[in-house]
Design an enzyme around this catalytic site. Structure first.
Site, PDB file in Angstrom:
ATOM      1  N   ARG A  45      30.592  48.055  58.541  1.00  0.00           N
ATOM      2  CA  ARG A  45      31.574  46.996  58.239  1.00  0.00           C
ATOM      3  C   ARG A  45      30.918  45.635  58.453  1.00  0.00           C
ATOM      4  O   ARG A  45      31.084  44.720  57.665  1.00  0.00           O
ATOM      5  CB  ARG A  45      32.845  47.118  59.114  1.00  0.00           C
ATOM      6  CG  ARG A  45      33.767  45.944  58.892  1.00  0.00           C
ATOM      7  CD  ARG A  45      35.144  45.959  59.560  1.00  0.00           C
ATOM      8  NE  ARG A  45      35.342  46.894  60.622  1.00  0.00           N
ATOM      9  CZ  ARG A  45      34.913  46.712  61.888  1.00  0.00           C
ATOM     10  NH1 ARG A  45      34.293  45.603  62.229  1.00  0.00           N
ATOM     11  NH2 ARG A  45      35.129  47.634  62.790  1.00  0.00           N
ATOM     12  N   TYR A  97      46.512  31.503  39.563  1.00  0.00           N
ATOM     13  CA  TYR A  97      46.565  32.959  39.356  1.00  0.00           C
ATOM     14  C   TYR A  97      47.777  33.521  40.134  1.00  0.00           C
ATOM     15  O   TYR A  97      47.978  33.188  41.309  1.00  0.00           O
ATOM     16  CB  TYR A  97      45.260  33.587  39.851  1.00  0.00           C
ATOM     17  CG  TYR A  97      45.262  35.092  39.802  1.00  0.00           C
ATOM     18  CD1 TYR A  97      45.195  35.781  38.591  1.00  0.00           C
ATOM     19  CD2 TYR A  97      45.356  35.839  40.969  1.00  0.00           C
ATOM     20  CE1 TYR A  97      45.222  37.156  38.547  1.00  0.00           C
ATOM     21  CE2 TYR A  97      45.376  37.222  40.931  1.00  0.00           C
ATOM     22  CZ  TYR A  97      45.306  37.873  39.719  1.00  0.00           C
ATOM     23  OH  TYR A  97      45.326  39.236  39.672  1.00  0.00           O
ATOM     24  N   ASP A 169      38.140  28.637  42.254  1.00  0.00           N
ATOM     25  CA  ASP A 169      38.134  30.012  41.756  1.00  0.00           C
ATOM     26  C   ASP A 169      37.390  29.983  40.419  1.00  0.00           C
ATOM     27  O   ASP A 169      37.889  29.462  39.424  1.00  0.00           O
ATOM     28  CB  ASP A 169      39.582  30.500  41.584  1.00  0.00           C
ATOM     29  CG  ASP A 169      39.669  31.958  41.155  1.00  0.00           C
ATOM     30  OD1 ASP A 169      38.718  32.432  40.483  1.00  0.00           O
ATOM     31  OD2 ASP A 169      40.675  32.622  41.461  1.00  0.00           O
ATOM     32  N   LYS A 194      36.112  40.934  37.102  1.00  0.00           N
ATOM     33  CA  LYS A 194      36.126  40.425  35.728  1.00  0.00           C
ATOM     34  C   LYS A 194      34.699  40.322  35.180  1.00  0.00           C
ATOM     35  O   LYS A 194      34.051  41.338  35.032  1.00  0.00           O
ATOM     36  CB  LYS A 194      36.886  39.096  35.683  1.00  0.00           C
ATOM     37  CG  LYS A 194      38.168  39.070  36.549  1.00  0.00           C
ATOM     38  CD  LYS A 194      39.280  39.963  36.008  1.00  0.00           C
ATOM     39  CE  LYS A 194      40.419  40.178  37.002  1.00  0.00           C
ATOM     40  NZ  LYS A 194      41.080  38.998  37.513  1.00  0.00           N
TER      41      LYS A 194
HETATM   42  C1  LIG Z   1      41.947  38.745  38.687  1.00  0.00           C
HETATM   43  C2  LIG Z   1      41.886  37.419  39.326  1.00  0.00           C
HETATM   44  C3  LIG Z   1      41.993  37.274  40.718  1.00  0.00           C
HETATM   45  C4  LIG Z   1      42.272  38.449  41.641  1.00  0.00           C
HETATM   46  O1  LIG Z   1      41.207  39.320  41.693  1.00  0.00           O
HETATM   47  P1  LIG Z   1      41.363  40.905  41.999  1.00  0.00           P
HETATM   48  O2  LIG Z   1      39.968  41.366  41.909  1.00  0.00           O
HETATM   49  O3  LIG Z   1      42.276  41.453  40.955  1.00  0.00           O
HETATM   50  O4  LIG Z   1      41.950  41.016  43.362  1.00  0.00           O
HETATM   51  C5  LIG Z   1      41.867  36.000  41.257  1.00  0.00           C
HETATM   52  N1  LIG Z   1      41.680  34.928  40.473  1.00  0.00           N
HETATM   53  C6  LIG Z   1      41.587  35.027  39.139  1.00  0.00           C
HETATM   54  C7  LIG Z   1      41.386  33.796  38.331  1.00  0.00           C
HETATM   55  C8  LIG Z   1      41.694  36.262  38.514  1.00  0.00           C
HETATM   56  O5  LIG Z   1      41.621  36.352  37.187  1.00  0.00           O
END
Ligand SMILES: *Cc1c(COP(=O)(O)O)cnc(C)c1O
Length: 396
Positions: A45, A97, A169, A194
Site C-alpha cells: 500500500r 464533472y 482536472d 480516459k
Molecule cells: C471520468 C472523469 C472523472 C472521474 O474519474 P473516474 O476514473 O471515473 O473515477 C473526473 N474528472 C473528469 C473530467 C472525468 O471525465
C-alpha cells in the site's frame, strides 16, 4: 505537443532483468534484511515498484515533481480535497464533472468545507468568488459536456496572489495537449480511465504536483487513506501511455472533422468544440493547448429528448455508453445519463439542453464516422415523420 520520443522513453526498461516492458510486481509485502532495512519497499500500500514507475512517468509528462496513483479519478480528487480542513473554501468551475460535484457537495460540505461554483471561463469571476478562507481553486478545461475553456495562466495568477492552490482536472486534454503545471497550476488530476489508459479497460486516477512538499502531503494521504491503484492496472495505464501521443493526434484530427461536419448539418443547432473558430474561448484554447481533443458535443434543432434518443440509439460505430477517451467511438445523452439527477431547469441553465449529445470521437476512419452520423440523422427524421403522422391520425 509532448515530444513522442521523450514520452516513449519516459517509460523505463527494468534495471534488474532488462525486461523491455514494465514488470507487474504482484505482491503485498517485501522481505526485509533486518527490521526497517529493505530495498526501498516494505508494504505494497505504501509503495509498489510498478506503481512507482507509473507515478514517475506521469510526473515527467506533466513536468511536476511528484506523481501519485489512485484506484479511480474520483479517489485522486478525494485525496486532493483531504488537503483541506473544516472552514476552508473552494472556488470551483460551475460546469464541473458530476462525480466531483457529488463528492464536494454530498461528502465534503458535511465536514465544513464550502464550495462556491462560478463560471471560470471569465477569470474575473474567480477573483470575485475568492474569500479569505479560499484554499483551493478547482477547474476543468475543457469541461464536460459543454467543452468550456478557462484560462489556466490567468487563474493561476489569481491563485498565487491569494495564496491558494490551483488544481486543474486535465482529463479531457491529457498532458499530450496541455500541461497546466507549466502554466502556473499547483496540482493536476486525471481520470486515467480516459485518454491515458485509452482502451476503455480500466478505472484509474492520477495526481501530479509542482512542488515536492505538496506532493509529499498527498503521498501521505495516499498511504493513510489507502485508495491505491493495483499493480496490474498500473501496468495497463503505462501501456496506454506508450501510444498516448499517436492516439491523441488522431482523436484531434477525427474530432475536428466531425465538429465541422456537424456545424454544417441542417439538423444541428449548436456545436461545442474548442477547435472551432466560433467557440467562445477558441483563442484561449489555442494559446494554452497544442490541440483541441477528441470530445465534441452538439444540440439538435429539434431540441427534444425524443430526437436525441432517436440519434443515440441509431448509430452503429458510436456506441451508447458513459465514459470517453477510448479507441472506440462512444456517445451519450447527458440529460438522460450523466446529468439525469440534476433538475431540468438547473441542467438547462448549465448549458445541458434536452437534445445535447456528447461524442467521444474514437480512432475509426473519419469517413465511416461521418457516414454513421449521417444515417443517424436520417433516422431522426423518420422518427419525427412517424410522430407527425400519428398526430395527424389522431386529428383526423
Ligand atoms: C471520468 C472523469 C472523472 C472521474 O474519474 P473516474 O476514473 O471515473 O473515477 C473526473 N474528472 C473528469 C473530467 C472525468 O471525465
Amino acid at each position: 505537443m509532448i515530444n513522442a520520443t521523450q514520452l516513449i522513453h519516459s517509460i523505463p526498461t527494468d534495471p534488474l532483468t532488462g525486461s523491455l516492458s514494465v514488470p507487474i510486481y504482484q505482491t503485498s509485502t517485501f522481505v526485509q534484511d533486518a527490521p526497517g532495512v529493505n530495498k526501498g519497499y516494505d508494504y505494497a500500500r505504501s509503495g509498489n515498484p510498478t506503481r512507482a514507475t507509473l507515478e514517475d512517468i506521469i510526473s515527467t509528462l506533466e513536468e511536476g515533481t511528484t506523481g501519485i496513483a489512485f484506484g479511480s479519478g474520483l479517489a485522486a480528487i478525494d485525496a486532493v480535497l483531504k488537503l483541506l480542513k473544516s472552514g476552508d473554501e473552494i472556488v470551483a468551475v460551475d460546469d464541473i464533472y458530476g462525480g466531483a460535484f457529488r463528492l464536494f457537495t454530498h461528502v465534503y460540505e458535511k465536514f465544513g468545507i464550502k464550495v462556491h461554483y462560478t463560471d471560470t471561463t471569465d477569470a474575473a469571476n474567480v477573483f470575485n468568488a475568492i474569500t479569505p478562507n479560499t484554499k483551493l481553486i478547482w477547474i476543468e478545461t475543457p469541461t464536460n459536456p459543454t467543452l468550456k475553456i478557462s484560462d489556466i495562466k490567468a487563474i493561476a495568477a489569481i491563485a498565487k496572489a491569494h495564496a491558494c492552490w490551483l488544481c486543474v482536472d486535465n482529463t479531457f486534454a491529457s498532458p499530450a495537449l496541455q500541461q497546466p503545471l507549466l502554466l502556473g497550476a499547483d496540482i493536476v488530476v486525471h481520470s486515467a480511465t480516459k485518454y491515458l489508459g485509452g482502451h476503455s479497460d480500466l478505472i484509474a486516477g492520477l495526481v501530479v504536483t509542482k512542488e515536492e512538499a505538496l506532493g509529499a502531503k498527498i503521498k501521505f494521504i495516499q498511504n493513510a487513506s489507502g485508495a491505491i491503484l493495483s499493480p496490474f492496472d498500473c501496468f495497463l495505464v503505462i501501456r496506454g501511455i506508450e501510444t498516448l501521443q499517436l492516439r491523441i493526434k488522431q482523436h484531434c484530427i477525427n474530432a475536428q472533422i466531425v465538429a465541422k461536419f456537424l456545424q454544417d448539418h441542417p439538423q444541428v443547432k449548436n456545436v461545442f468544440y474548442p477547435g472551432l473558430a466560433t467557440h467562445h474561448n477558441h483563442h484561449i484554447a489555442k494559446k494554452q493547448a497544442t490541440g483541441f481533443g477528441g470530445i465534441v458535443s452538439f444540440t439538435l434543432k429539434d431540441d427534444t429528448q425524443e430526437a436525441a434518443t432517436a440519434f443515440v440509439t441509431n448509430t452503429r460505430y458510436f456506441k451508447l455508453a458513459e465514459s470517453l477517451g477510448g479507441v472506440k467511438s462512444l456517445l451519450c445523452h447527458p440529460a438522460q445519463m450523466t446529468h439525469k439527477s440534476i433538475p431540468s431547469e438547473k441542467r438547462k441553465a448549465a448549458g445541458v439542453a434536452d437534445s445535447l449529445i456528447r461524442l467521444s470521437v474514437g480512432l475509426e476512419e473519419a469517413d465511416d464516422l461521418l457516414k454513421d452520423i449521417k444515417q443517424a440523422f436520417e433516422k431522426i427524421q423518420q422518427v419525427c415523420k412517424e410522430k407527425f403522422s400519428h398526430v395527424e391520425s389522431i386529428t383526423n
